[in-house]
Write an enzyme that holds these catalytic residues in place. Structure first.
Site, PDB file in Angstrom:
ATOM      1  N   GLU A  31      40.668  35.911  43.352  1.00  8.71           N
ATOM      2  CA  GLU A  31      39.428  35.854  42.343  1.00  8.71           C
ATOM      3  C   GLU A  31      38.063  34.796  42.697  1.00  8.71           C
ATOM      4  O   GLU A  31      37.456  35.292  42.562  1.00  8.71           O
ATOM      5  CB  GLU A  31      40.015  35.966  41.147  1.00  8.71           C
ATOM      6  CG  GLU A  31      40.949  36.484  40.553  1.00  8.71           C
ATOM      7  CD  GLU A  31      41.174  36.313  39.420  1.00  8.71           C
ATOM      8  OE1 GLU A  31      41.422  37.193  38.720  1.00  8.71           O
ATOM      9  OE2 GLU A  31      41.632  35.109  39.101  1.00  8.71           O
ATOM     10  N   ASP A  53      37.572  36.734  38.436  1.00  6.06           N
ATOM     11  CA  ASP A  53      38.022  37.716  37.427  1.00  6.06           C
ATOM     12  C   ASP A  53      37.488  38.416  36.812  1.00  6.06           C
ATOM     13  O   ASP A  53      36.963  39.545  36.302  1.00  6.06           O
ATOM     14  CB  ASP A  53      38.448  36.394  36.337  1.00  6.06           C
ATOM     15  CG  ASP A  53      39.502  37.371  35.441  1.00  6.06           C
ATOM     16  OD1 ASP A  53      40.190  37.851  35.895  1.00  6.06           O
ATOM     17  OD2 ASP A  53      39.175  37.047  33.972  1.00  6.06           O
TER      18      ASP A  53
END
Length: 243
Positions: free
Chosen positions: A135, A63
């Site tokens: 992610e 992220d």
């Protein structure tokens, strides 16, 4: 010598991740990181006696890598875009629906290790799970190969979507016009306030927008910004109709 069922299963898993690496064109030095990126917590919970680790920590790292790399790309691509617009555009790119689209394009769902219960309830296609896997993969690639290789991956999977205008719906008219002109390599945009009229408390502005010196739109507004937005809207319609 015949392989045991356990050995055969291990080979199948190995081949599966080898296939993934061939398909995406990125090869891991540490394949345990790759496998971890696709390991859901439900799988770990059902295999407690084995040294499996789920992908949640890699998701956290991925992220951050995505936020930084996408921010840098947008900063360079749109030199005239405001901080607010950059933030809005980045949010659209790294939000769950977009990450799911990227994961689907790479068929990441096929490679996820799930617990039986999660599998039976359709976890493999669950949007939040797929977004997390994307992610986590970015995080794993960053750890294994570094930022430059992570960037190369995003240049193949995410940045082309930005270049194609997939997220222009969240941009204002000025940003959309800039994006269209840059994408087509059409030249330079310039805004000029053509006229200011009315008393100080009730001013009206007329703005014109030029592409390579040719006037493409005119806008009237209560502020310079509003007038420029309306001029850009007119220019966008003109350019799109002429394509």
């Amino acid at each position: 010598m015949q392989k045991s069922d356990k050995e055969k299963k291990s080979v199948r898993k190995y081949n599966k991740y080898q296939q993934l690496q061939e398909e995406i064109g990125f090869h891991f030095t540490n394949e345990r990181l790759l496998k971890q990126a696709f390991t859901h917590s439900s799988y770990v919970n059902e295999h407690r006696r084995k040294p499996y680790e789920d992908n949640e920590r890699l998701e956290f790292l991925g992220d951050a890598v995505l936020e930084l790399t996408v921010s840098q790309y947008l900063y360079k691509k749109y030199p005239l875009m405001s901080e607010g617009e950059l933030t809005k555009l980045r949010a659209a790119i790294v939000c769950e629906p977009s990450l799911v689209t990227f994961a689907h394009a790479l068929q990441f769902g096929r490679y996820v290790l799930l617990g039986k219960g999660e599998e039976l309830t359709g976890g493999r296609e669950r949007p939040a799970l797929l977004a997390d896997v994307f992610e986590a993969f970015v995080g794993a690639l960053y750890l294994d190969q570094g930022m430059e290789v992570a960037l190369q991956f995003l240049k193949k999977t995410v940045f082309p979507k930005i270049d194609e205008g997939a997220f222009s719906h969240v941009m204002d008219y000025k940003s959309q016009l800039q994006e269209l002109v840059q994408r087509d390599g059409a030249g330079t945009i310039e805004y000029k306030i053509h006229l200011e009229k009315g008393p100080a408390h009730n001013k009206e502005f007329v703005s014109k927008v030029f592409l390579n010196g040719d006037m493409k739109g005119t806008g009237i507004g209560r502020s310079k910004k509003e007038a420029e937005q309306k001029a850009a809207q007119q220019a966008l319609a003109l350019l799109k109709n002429s394509n």
